[in-house]
Scaffold this motif. Structure first.
Motif, PDB file in Angstrom:
ATOM      1  N   LYS A  24      -4.285   0.066  -5.000  1.00 17.89           N
ATOM      2  CA  LYS A  24      -3.979   1.380  -5.541  1.00 17.89           C
ATOM      3  C   LYS A  24      -4.485   1.445  -6.980  1.00 17.89           C
ATOM      4  O   LYS A  24      -5.004   0.459  -7.511  1.00 17.89           O
ATOM      5  N   THR A  25      -4.287   2.547  -7.603  1.00 22.88           N
ATOM      6  CA  THR A  25      -4.684   2.721  -8.996  1.00 22.88           C
ATOM      7  C   THR A  25      -4.117   1.592  -9.850  1.00 22.88           C
ATOM      8  O   THR A  25      -2.989   1.163  -9.647  1.00 22.88           O
ATOM      9  N   GLY A  26      -4.908   1.132 -10.786  1.00 19.45           N
ATOM     10  CA  GLY A  26      -4.474   0.054 -11.668  1.00 19.45           C
ATOM     11  C   GLY A  26      -4.628  -1.317 -11.059  1.00 19.45           C
ATOM     12  O   GLY A  26      -3.980  -2.263 -11.493  1.00 19.45           O
ATOM     13  N   ASN A  27      -5.458  -1.432 -10.009  1.00 24.31           N
ATOM     14  CA  ASN A  27      -5.671  -2.700  -9.316  1.00 24.31           C
ATOM     15  C   ASN A  27      -4.376  -3.302  -8.788  1.00 24.31           C
ATOM     16  O   ASN A  27      -4.153  -4.500  -8.838  1.00 24.31           O
ATOM     17  N   LEU A  28      -3.512  -2.438  -8.266  1.00 25.50           N
ATOM     18  CA  LEU A  28      -2.240  -2.886  -7.688  1.00 25.50           C
ATOM     19  C   LEU A  28      -2.332  -2.872  -6.177  1.00 25.50           C
ATOM     20  O   LEU A  28      -2.921  -1.973  -5.588  1.00 25.50           O
ATOM     21  N   PHE A  29      -1.723  -3.862  -5.545  1.00 23.73           N
ATOM     22  CA  PHE A  29      -1.602  -3.840  -4.089  1.00 23.73           C
ATOM     23  C   PHE A  29      -0.308  -3.161  -3.681  1.00 23.73           C
ATOM     24  O   PHE A  29      -0.246  -2.501  -2.660  1.00 23.73           O
ATOM     25  N   ASP A  30       0.744  -3.293  -4.467  1.00 30.29           N
ATOM     26  CA  ASP A  30       2.048  -2.695  -4.179  1.00 30.29           C
ATOM     27  C   ASP A  30       2.595  -3.210  -2.846  1.00 30.29           C
ATOM     28  O   ASP A  30       2.837  -2.445  -1.923  1.00 30.29           O
ATOM     29  N   PRO A  31       2.771  -4.530  -2.728  1.00 33.02           N
ATOM     30  CA  PRO A  31       3.144  -5.134  -1.448  1.00 33.02           C
ATOM     31  C   PRO A  31       4.485  -4.652  -0.887  1.00 33.02           C
ATOM     32  O   PRO A  31       4.633  -4.562   0.330  1.00 33.02           O
ATOM     33  N   LYS A  32       5.423  -4.337  -1.726  1.00 32.69           N
ATOM     34  CA  LYS A  32       6.741  -3.898  -1.263  1.00 32.69           C
ATOM     35  C   LYS A  32       6.806  -2.380  -1.102  1.00 32.69           C
ATOM     36  O   LYS A  32       7.774  -1.846  -0.595  1.00 32.69           O
ATOM     37  N   GLY A  33       5.755  -1.700  -1.545  1.00 34.54           N
ATOM     38  CA  GLY A  33       5.687  -0.251  -1.383  1.00 34.54           C
ATOM     39  C   GLY A  33       5.463   0.101   0.074  1.00 34.54           C
ATOM     40  O   GLY A  33       4.988  -0.709   0.869  1.00 34.54           O
ATOM     41  N   THR A  34       5.808   1.314   0.415  1.00 33.82           N
ATOM     42  CA  THR A  34       5.655   1.735   1.806  1.00 33.82           C
ATOM     43  C   THR A  34       4.253   2.262   2.068  1.00 33.82           C
ATOM     44  O   THR A  34       3.602   2.804   1.185  1.00 33.82           O
ATOM     45  N   ALA A  35       3.816   2.084   3.289  1.00 32.56           N
ATOM     46  CA  ALA A  35       2.533   2.622   3.725  1.00 32.56           C
ATOM     47  C   ALA A  35       2.767   4.055   4.189  1.00 32.56           C
ATOM     48  O   ALA A  35       3.730   4.337   4.905  1.00 32.56           O
ATOM     49  N   THR A  36       1.894   4.959   3.783  1.00 32.19           N
ATOM     50  CA  THR A  36       2.007   6.358   4.183  1.00 32.19           C
ATOM     51  C   THR A  36       1.217   6.604   5.469  1.00 32.19           C
ATOM     52  O   THR A  36       0.413   5.767   5.888  1.00 32.19           O
ATOM     53  N   ARG A  37       1.405   7.777   6.032  1.00 31.86           N
ATOM     54  CA  ARG A  37       0.652   8.151   7.229  1.00 31.86           C
ATOM     55  C   ARG A  37      -0.852   8.165   6.933  1.00 31.86           C
ATOM     56  O   ARG A  37      -1.654   7.724   7.750  1.00 31.86           O
ATOM     57  N   ALA A  38      -1.230   8.647   5.759  1.00 34.35           N
ATOM     58  CA  ALA A  38      -2.649   8.674   5.397  1.00 34.35           C
ATOM     59  C   ALA A  38      -3.203   7.262   5.267  1.00 34.35           C
ATOM     60  O   ALA A  38      -4.312   6.971   5.738  1.00 34.35           O
ATOM     61  N   GLU A  39      -2.444   6.360   4.639  1.00 30.10           N
ATOM     62  CA  GLU A  39      -2.896   4.979   4.500  1.00 30.10           C
ATOM     63  C   GLU A  39      -3.008   4.308   5.869  1.00 30.10           C
ATOM     64  O   GLU A  39      -3.972   3.579   6.136  1.00 30.10           O
ATOM     65  N   ALA A  40      -2.036   4.551   6.739  1.00 30.17           N
ATOM     66  CA  ALA A  40      -2.080   3.960   8.077  1.00 30.17           C
ATOM     67  C   ALA A  40      -3.287   4.482   8.856  1.00 30.17           C
ATOM     68  O   ALA A  40      -3.981   3.715   9.524  1.00 30.17           O
ATOM     69  N   GLY A  52      -6.609 -11.384  -6.921  1.00 32.60           N
ATOM     70  CA  GLY A  52      -7.299 -10.449  -7.795  1.00 32.60           C
ATOM     71  C   GLY A  52      -6.502  -9.200  -8.120  1.00 32.60           C
ATOM     72  O   GLY A  52      -6.852  -8.453  -9.033  1.00 32.60           O
ATOM     73  N   PHE A  53      -5.432  -8.940  -7.383  1.00 36.73           N
ATOM     74  CA  PHE A  53      -4.597  -7.782  -7.676  1.00 36.73           C
ATOM     75  C   PHE A  53      -3.743  -8.063  -8.905  1.00 36.73           C
ATOM     76  O   PHE A  53      -3.261  -9.179  -9.097  1.00 36.73           O
ATOM     77  N   ALA A  54      -3.527  -7.047  -9.703  1.00 34.84           N
ATOM     78  CA  ALA A  54      -2.712  -7.196 -10.915  1.00 34.84           C
ATOM     79  C   ALA A  54      -1.274  -7.590 -10.576  1.00 34.84           C
ATOM     80  O   ALA A  54      -0.605  -8.240 -11.367  1.00 34.84           O
ATOM     81  N   ASP A  55      -0.806  -7.223  -9.394  1.00 39.09           N
ATOM     82  CA  ASP A  55       0.563  -7.555  -8.974  1.00 39.09           C
ATOM     83  C   ASP A  55       0.584  -8.667  -7.918  1.00 39.09           C
ATOM     84  O   ASP A  55       1.484  -8.739  -7.084  1.00 39.09           O
ATOM     85  N   ALA A  56      -0.409  -9.559  -7.957  1.00 40.73           N
ATOM     86  CA  ALA A  56      -0.530 -10.635  -6.969  1.00 40.73           C
ATOM     87  C   ALA A  56       0.731 -11.486  -6.880  1.00 40.73           C
ATOM     88  O   ALA A  56       1.083 -11.966  -5.800  1.00 40.73           O
ATOM     89  N   ASP A  57       1.431 -11.666  -7.992  1.00 41.52           N
ATOM     90  CA  ASP A  57       2.658 -12.467  -7.978  1.00 41.52           C
ATOM     91  C   ASP A  57       3.767 -11.826  -7.157  1.00 41.52           C
ATOM     92  O   ASP A  57       4.729 -12.497  -6.780  1.00 41.52           O
ATOM     93  N   SER A  58       3.632 -10.534  -6.866  1.00 45.55           N
ATOM     94  CA  SER A  58       4.642  -9.822  -6.081  1.00 45.55           C
ATOM     95  C   SER A  58       4.388  -9.901  -4.585  1.00 45.55           C
ATOM     96  O   SER A  58       5.217  -9.490  -3.787  1.00 45.55           O
ATOM     97  N   ILE A  59       3.219 -10.395  -4.208  1.00 44.54           N
ATOM     98  CA  ILE A  59       2.883 -10.504  -2.779  1.00 44.54           C
ATOM     99  C   ILE A  59       3.593 -11.725  -2.222  1.00 44.54           C
ATOM    100  O   ILE A  59       3.441 -12.826  -2.735  1.00 44.54           O
ATOM    101  N   SER A  60       4.372 -11.525  -1.175  1.00 45.44           N
ATOM    102  CA  SER A  60       5.135 -12.613  -0.563  1.00 45.44           C
ATOM    103  C   SER A  60       4.210 -13.686  -0.013  1.00 45.44           C
ATOM    104  O   SER A  60       3.119 -13.389   0.492  1.00 45.44           O
TER     105      SER A  60
END
Length: 172
Positions: free
Chosen positions: A144-160, A117-125
């Motif tokens: 994230k905004t825009g229905n993105l998961f951002d799988p290769k993006g880094t997790a921040t302290r707030a997200e963790a 369902g994520f707009a970037d689902a094809d980027s998820i390994s």
């Protein structure tokens, strides 16, 4: 989420009265917080199989614990890459493995939601897709905004902090 995570002793600040929510989390830091969440006795874990994890560094016993319990694996060639920033898909896999290890019920909050369902689902390994889906469905991870998961993006302290608080159900 940050106040709860700090109050539970999962995180320390980055300075006097500072949390630095947008700083990326390293693999070593993420596993350390997970070990704190589980309440491990760090003194029991002195043997580490990874060549790039110095025995005297703060995250060494937590990585040893997580490795011994099949919660984490390395990045290849006997390495863990503890100082590398953790990606969002790596975090999903670690949390999913931890939930199984700890016997936590991660019931789906949303029926029929999927990583697709994520707009970037094809980027998820492929190796992380099932974990991303389970953690999304359980309401532990979100996009994230825009229905993105951002799988290769880094997790921040707030997200963790948000992930760990939701995992334990402290947000309810």
């Amino acid at each position: 989420y940050i106040q709860i995570a700090v109050g539970k002793g999962l995180f320390s600040g980055t300075g006097e009265n500072e949390f630095s929510p947008d700083i990326p989390v390293t693999r070593g830091m993420f596993v350390t917080v997970l070990g704190r969440l589980h309440g491990i006795d760090a003194g029991q874990y002195v043997e580490n199989k990874f060549t790039d994890v110095d025995a005297g560094i703060y995250y060494a016993p937590y990585i040893a614990w997580a490795s011994e319990n099949s919660i984490v694996s390395g990045t290849g060639d006997g390495r863990f890459s503890p100082e590398a920033q953790i990606t969002r898909e790596e975090a999903a896999v670690i949390i999913d493995r931890y939930a199984k290890y700890a016997g936590l019920s991660v019931e789906a909050e949303q029926e029929q939601a999927s990583a697709e369902g994520f707009a970037d689902a094809d980027s998820i390994s492929s190796w992380s897709k099932d974990s991303v889906e389970r953690m999304k469905n359980a309401g532990i991870l979100s996009g994230k905004t825009g229905n993105l998961f951002d799988p290769k993006g880094t997790a921040t302290r707030a997200e963790a902090a948000t992930i760990f608080v939701k995992l334990k159900g402290w947000d309810k």
